[in-house]
Scaffold this motif. Sequence first.
Motif, short mmCIF file in Angstrom:
data_model
loop_
_atom_site.label_atom_id
_atom_site.label_comp_id
_atom_site.label_asym_id
_atom_site.label_seq_id
_atom_site.Cartn_x
_atom_site.Cartn_y
_atom_site.Cartn_z
N THR A 53 -33.23 -30.28 20.42
CA THR A 53 -33.06 -29.01 21.14
C THR A 53 -33.51 -29.13 22.58
O THR A 53 -32.82 -28.68 23.51
CB THR A 53 -33.85 -27.90 20.43
N LEU A 54 -34.68 -29.77 22.78
CA LEU A 54 -35.17 -29.98 24.15
C LEU A 54 -34.21 -30.87 24.93
O LEU A 54 -33.94 -30.62 26.12
CB LEU A 54 -36.56 -30.62 24.10
N PHE A 55 -33.69 -31.92 24.26
CA PHE A 55 -32.76 -32.82 24.94
C PHE A 55 -31.49 -32.08 25.34
O PHE A 55 -30.98 -32.24 26.47
CB PHE A 55 -32.42 -33.99 24.02
N ASP A 56 -30.96 -31.24 24.43
CA ASP A 56 -29.75 -30.48 24.74
C ASP A 56 -30.00 -29.51 25.90
O ASP A 56 -29.15 -29.37 26.79
CB ASP A 56 -29.28 -29.71 23.51
N ASN A 57 -31.16 -28.84 25.86
CA ASN A 57 -31.49 -27.91 26.95
C ASN A 57 -31.62 -28.65 28.27
O ASN A 57 -31.14 -28.19 29.32
CB ASN A 57 -32.78 -27.17 26.63
N HIS A 58 -32.28 -29.81 28.22
CA HIS A 58 -32.45 -30.61 29.44
C HIS A 58 -31.10 -31.10 29.94
O HIS A 58 -30.83 -31.08 31.16
CB HIS A 58 -33.37 -31.79 29.15
N LYS A 59 -30.24 -31.53 29.03
CA LYS A 59 -28.91 -32.00 29.41
C LYS A 59 -28.10 -30.87 30.06
O LYS A 59 -27.44 -31.08 31.09
CB LYS A 59 -28.20 -32.53 28.17
N CYS A 60 -28.15 -29.69 29.44
CA CYS A 60 -27.44 -28.54 30.01
C CYS A 60 -27.98 -28.19 31.38
O CYS A 60 -27.22 -27.85 32.30
CB CYS A 60 -27.55 -27.34 29.07
N SER A 61 -29.31 -28.28 31.52
CA SER A 61 -29.93 -27.99 32.81
C SER A 61 -29.48 -29.00 33.86
O SER A 61 -29.18 -28.63 35.01
CB SER A 61 -31.45 -27.99 32.68
N LEU A 62 -29.43 -30.28 33.48
CA LEU A 62 -28.98 -31.32 34.42
C LEU A 62 -27.52 -31.09 34.83
O LEU A 62 -27.16 -31.23 36.01
CB LEU A 62 -29.13 -32.70 33.79
N VAL A 63 -26.69 -30.74 33.85
CA VAL A 63 -25.28 -30.48 34.16
C VAL A 63 -25.15 -29.29 35.09
O VAL A 63 -24.37 -29.31 36.06
CB VAL A 63 -24.50 -30.24 32.85
N ARG A 64 -25.94 -28.26 34.82
CA ARG A 64 -25.90 -27.07 35.68
C ARG A 64 -26.34 -27.39 37.11
O ARG A 64 -25.68 -27.00 38.09
CB ARG A 64 -26.79 -25.97 35.09
N HIS A 65 -27.46 -28.15 37.21
CA HIS A 65 -27.93 -28.53 38.55
C HIS A 65 -26.93 -29.45 39.26
O HIS A 65 -26.75 -29.35 40.48
CB HIS A 65 -29.29 -29.23 38.44
N GLU A 66 -26.31 -30.34 38.48
CA GLU A 66 -25.31 -31.24 39.07
C GLU A 66 -24.12 -30.45 39.59
O GLU A 66 -23.61 -30.71 40.70
CB GLU A 66 -24.87 -32.26 38.02
N ASN A 67 -23.68 -29.48 38.80
CA ASN A 67 -22.56 -28.64 39.26
C ASN A 67 -22.93 -27.84 40.49
O ASN A 67 -22.12 -27.69 41.42
CB ASN A 67 -22.13 -27.70 38.13
N GLU A 68 -24.17 -27.32 40.48
CA GLU A 68 -24.62 -26.57 41.66
C GLU A 68 -24.68 -27.47 42.89
O GLU A 68 -24.30 -27.06 44.00
CB GLU A 68 -26.00 -25.95 41.38
#
Length: 207
Positions: free
Chosen positions: A120-135
Motif C-alpha cells: 500500500t505504501l509502495f503504491d501510494n509512493h508510486k502514485c505520488s511520484l507519477v503525480r509529481h512527474e506529471n506536474e
Amino acid sequence: MESERIRHPTAVNVELESMLKDQESLTEKRTALLYSLGNMLPLMQSKAELNEWYESVVALNKQIDTHNVQYLMKIRLQYEKVCQECLSKVQECKDHLEQLVKHTEINCRNIYQYFQDALTLFDNHKCSLVRHENELHSKMNECRNKHENLNKLREVNLDVAVDKLRTQSSDEKLKAQLEKVYNVLDFIRAGNGGGRRGIGRNGGGLL
C-alpha cells in the motif's frame, strides 16, 4: 514410545517374575498331588479318600486360576499406568503442537499484513511520484512554451528595431535606433541564459 522403559516396564517385569515363580510352585504342588494318586492305589480303601484327593486337585486348580487372574490384573494395571503416561505425553505433544499452530498462524497473518501495508505504501509512493512527474512535465512544458513565446516576441521586436534602423535619415536617429537594437539583443541573450555580451557601440558589430 521406543524407550526400553516403555517397551519393557520394570514393574511389569517384576510382576511377571513373581507370577512365574508362584506358578511354578503351585504347578509342582499339583504335579505331586497327581502323582500321589498312583501311590494310593491299590491300597485306597474307600471312595471317600478318592473324593478327598479330587477335592484337593480342584481346590489347587482354583488356586492356580485365581493366582493367574490376580497376576494378570496386576500386570494389566502396570501396563495401564504406562499407557496413561504415554497418553499424557501424547496430550502434552498435542497441546504443544496446537500452540505452535496458533503461533504460526499469527506470524503468517502478521507477515501478510506487513507486506500488505508495504505494498500500500509502495503504491501510494508510486502514485505520488507519477503525480509529481506529471506536474514537473507540465511546468517544464509551460516554461518552455513561455520561453518560446517570449523569444518569438523578442525576435519580432528585433525585426521591428532593425527595420526602423534602416529607415533612419539622420546620424542621431540612427545612433538612437541602433542603441535600441543593442538593447533588444542584450535582452534576448539574457533570456537565453547567455548573459550580456559585449556589443560594439561604434558600428563594429558583435564582439
